[in-house]
Design a protein around this motif. Structure first.
Motif, mmCIF file in Angstrom:
data_model
loop_
_atom_site.group_PDB
_atom_site.id
_atom_site.type_symbol
_atom_site.label_atom_id
_atom_site.label_comp_id
_atom_site.label_asym_id
_atom_site.label_seq_id
_atom_site.Cartn_x
_atom_site.Cartn_y
_atom_site.Cartn_z
ATOM 1 N N UNK A 151 0.823 -1.215 0.000
ATOM 2 C CA UNK A 151 0.000 0.000 0.000
ATOM 3 C C UNK A 151 0.856 1.264 0.000
ATOM 4 N N UNK A 152 2.040 1.186 0.590
ATOM 5 C CA UNK A 152 2.918 2.358 0.666
ATOM 6 C C UNK A 152 3.636 2.640 -0.652
ATOM 7 N N UNK A 153 3.638 1.688 -1.574
ATOM 8 C CA UNK A 153 4.236 1.839 -2.897
ATOM 9 C C UNK A 153 5.711 2.260 -2.825
ATOM 10 N N UNK A 154 6.453 1.636 -1.919
ATOM 11 C CA UNK A 154 7.876 1.905 -1.771
ATOM 12 C C UNK A 154 8.614 1.025 -2.774
ATOM 13 N N UNK A 155 9.470 1.609 -3.612
ATOM 14 C CA UNK A 155 10.105 0.815 -4.667
ATOM 15 C C UNK A 155 11.270 -0.053 -4.204
ATOM 16 N N UNK A 156 11.598 -0.027 -2.921
ATOM 17 C CA UNK A 156 12.723 -0.796 -2.382
ATOM 18 C C UNK A 156 12.286 -1.495 -1.101
ATOM 19 N N UNK A 157 13.166 -2.312 -0.522
ATOM 20 C CA UNK A 157 12.826 -3.084 0.668
ATOM 21 C C UNK A 157 13.199 -2.436 1.983
ATOM 22 N N UNK A 158 13.661 -1.184 1.947
ATOM 23 C CA UNK A 158 14.100 -0.509 3.166
ATOM 24 C C UNK A 158 13.830 0.982 3.013
ATOM 25 N N UNK A 159 13.096 1.554 3.950
ATOM 26 C CA UNK A 159 12.778 2.986 3.880
ATOM 27 C C UNK A 159 12.593 3.523 5.288
ATOM 28 N N UNK A 160 12.729 4.840 5.408
ATOM 29 C CA UNK A 160 12.439 5.483 6.694
ATOM 30 C C UNK A 160 11.521 6.669 6.462
ATOM 31 N N UNK A 161 10.750 6.967 7.494
ATOM 32 C CA UNK A 161 9.727 8.004 7.420
ATOM 33 C C UNK A 161 9.956 8.997 8.544
ATOM 34 N N UNK A 162 10.034 10.255 8.179
ATOM 35 C CA UNK A 162 10.292 11.331 9.125
ATOM 36 C C UNK A 162 9.145 12.309 9.083
ATOM 37 N N UNK A 163 8.611 12.618 10.258
ATOM 38 C CA UNK A 163 7.581 13.644 10.358
ATOM 39 C C UNK A 163 8.280 14.945 10.731
ATOM 40 N N UNK A 164 8.402 15.840 9.766
ATOM 41 C CA UNK A 164 9.080 17.117 9.960
ATOM 42 C C UNK A 164 8.071 18.173 10.371
ATOM 43 N N UNK A 165 8.409 18.965 11.380
ATOM 44 C CA UNK A 165 7.497 20.023 11.812
ATOM 45 C C UNK A 165 7.362 21.096 10.733
ATOM 46 N N UNK A 166 8.316 21.177 9.826
ATOM 47 C CA UNK A 166 8.276 22.164 8.739
ATOM 48 C C UNK A 166 7.555 21.653 7.496
ATOM 49 N N UNK A 167 7.803 20.380 7.127
ATOM 50 C CA UNK A 167 7.311 19.867 5.847
ATOM 51 C C UNK A 167 6.317 18.720 5.957
ATOM 52 N N UNK A 168 6.016 18.258 7.151
ATOM 53 C CA UNK A 168 5.106 17.134 7.306
ATOM 54 C C UNK A 168 5.822 15.812 7.114
ATOM 55 N N UNK A 169 5.068 14.768 6.842
ATOM 56 C CA UNK A 169 5.608 13.414 6.727
ATOM 57 C C UNK A 169 6.287 13.206 5.378
ATOM 58 N N UNK A 170 7.487 12.641 5.420
ATOM 59 C CA UNK A 170 8.209 12.321 4.196
ATOM 60 C C UNK A 170 8.766 10.920 4.277
ATOM 61 N N UNK A 171 8.814 10.252 3.144
ATOM 62 C CA UNK A 171 9.396 8.926 3.059
ATOM 63 C C UNK A 171 10.713 8.993 2.306
ATOM 64 N N UNK A 172 11.705 8.237 2.772
ATOM 65 C CA UNK A 172 13.043 8.256 2.179
ATOM 66 C C UNK A 172 13.591 6.838 2.131
ATOM 67 N N UNK A 173 14.457 6.599 1.176
ATOM 68 C CA UNK A 173 15.174 5.331 1.162
ATOM 69 C C UNK A 173 16.633 5.597 0.817
ATOM 70 N N UNK A 174 17.518 4.762 1.380
ATOM 71 C CA UNK A 174 18.943 4.937 1.078
ATOM 72 C C UNK A 174 19.224 4.522 -0.359
ATOM 73 N N UNK A 175 20.077 5.302 -1.025
ATOM 74 C CA UNK A 175 20.395 5.023 -2.421
ATOM 75 C C UNK A 175 21.816 5.493 -2.716
ATOM 76 N N UNK A 176 22.308 5.228 -3.911
ATOM 77 C CA UNK A 176 23.650 5.705 -4.258
ATOM 78 C C UNK A 176 23.746 7.229 -4.222
ATOM 79 N N UNK A 177 22.619 7.917 -4.275
ATOM 80 C CA UNK A 177 22.595 9.385 -4.244
ATOM 81 C C UNK A 177 22.393 9.930 -2.833
ATOM 82 N N UNK A 178 22.335 9.065 -1.832
ATOM 83 C CA UNK A 178 22.063 9.493 -0.457
ATOM 84 C C UNK A 178 20.630 9.153 -0.087
ATOM 85 N N UNK A 179 20.036 9.954 0.791
ATOM 86 C CA UNK A 179 18.642 9.722 1.190
ATOM 87 C C UNK A 179 17.742 10.279 0.093
#
Length: 187
Positions: free
Chosen positions: A56-84
Motif C-alpha cells: 500500500x505504501x508503494x515503496x520501490x525498495x525493501x528498506x525505507x524510513x519516514x520522518x515527520x518534519x514540523x516544517x514539511x510534514x511526513x516524508x518517506x526516504x530510502x537509502x540510495x547511491x545518491x544518499x537519502x
C-alpha cells in the motif's frame, strides 16, 4: 560516543558534547530551533506488517524510513547511491497503517524516524522507531558502498549489519508488551 542535535531551521544535524545535548532535551530550548536526537529504538514484533500492507505504501525498495518534519510534514526516504532519496508517499495509506500499527505514529517529529524493512522474499515487514541520525548514517553508508544496479555484496552486507544492530538495540514498545500480556491473560 557523542549525541546529535537537530537544527530544525536548517534541517541538519550537528555533533554535540554531553552538556549541549542535555541542554536541548528540554522543550523549546534554543527557542525551539534545536532538539536533541534521542537514543530510542522501539519495535512491535507482536504485529508484523503484511506484504499487502507494505505494498500500500508503494515503496520501490525493501528498506525505507519516514520522518515527520514540523516544517514539511511526513516524508518517506530510502537509502540510495545518491544518499537519502525522497519517495512519493500516499498519506491516506500511511494514516490507515498508522491506525492499525500505533508504533508508526509514535516517532518524535524531527528527531526520530520510522524504519521499515522487508526482504523481497518475506511475507511480512518489520518496523522500528529509531533516531534520525541512524537513518542518515545508513544513507551515507549506501552512498559510499553502492556498486552497480543492485548495490553489490558489500552494500548488502552493510545493510544486514545495520539491521542486525537495530534489532539488537530495539526494545519492545510498551503498547506491544501490553498486547502480549493481554493475549496471555485471556488465552
Amino acid at each position: 560516543m557523542h549525541g546529535h542535535v537537530a537544527d530544525l531551521e536548517q534541517s541538519s544535524l550537528a555533533c554535540a558534547c554531553r552538556a549541549c545535548y542535555l541542554l536541548f532535551t528540554a522543550a523549546q530550548a534554543g527557542r525551539g530551533r534545536y532538539r536533541s536526537v534521542p537514543d530510542r529504538y522501539l519495535r512491535d514484533s507482536s504485529r508484523p506488517m503484511s506484504a499487502a500492507e507494505w505494498d500500500e505504501l508503494q515503496i520501490p525498495v525493501g528498506l525505507a524510513f519516514f520522518l515527520n518534519s514540523s516544517e514539511r510534514g511526513l516524508g518517506g526516504f530510502y537509502p540510495s547511491p545518491a544518499g537519502a532519496t525522497e519517495c512519493t508517499l500516499d498519506l491516506a495509506a500511511w494514516e490507515r497503517l498508522a491506525a492499525a500499527y500505533p508504533l508508526l505514529g509514535a516517532a518524535e517529529p524531527d528527531v526520530e524516524a520510522v524504519l521499515l524493512c522487508r526482504d523481497s522474499h518475506a511475507s511480512e515487514a518489520e518496523y522500528f522507531i529509531v533516531p534520525i541520525d541512524v537513518c542518515y548514517e545508513l544513507a551515507g553508508r549506501m552512498r559510499m558502498l553502492w556498486k552497480g544496479f543492485d548495490g553489490g555484496s558489500e552494500a548488502r552486507a552493510s545493510i544486514e549489519e545495520f539491521l542486525a544492530g537495530v534489532r539488537t538495540r530495539a526494545r519492545e514498545s510498551p503498547a506491544s508488551q501490553g498486547a502480549v500480556r493481554t493475549e496471555a491473560e485471556h488465552g
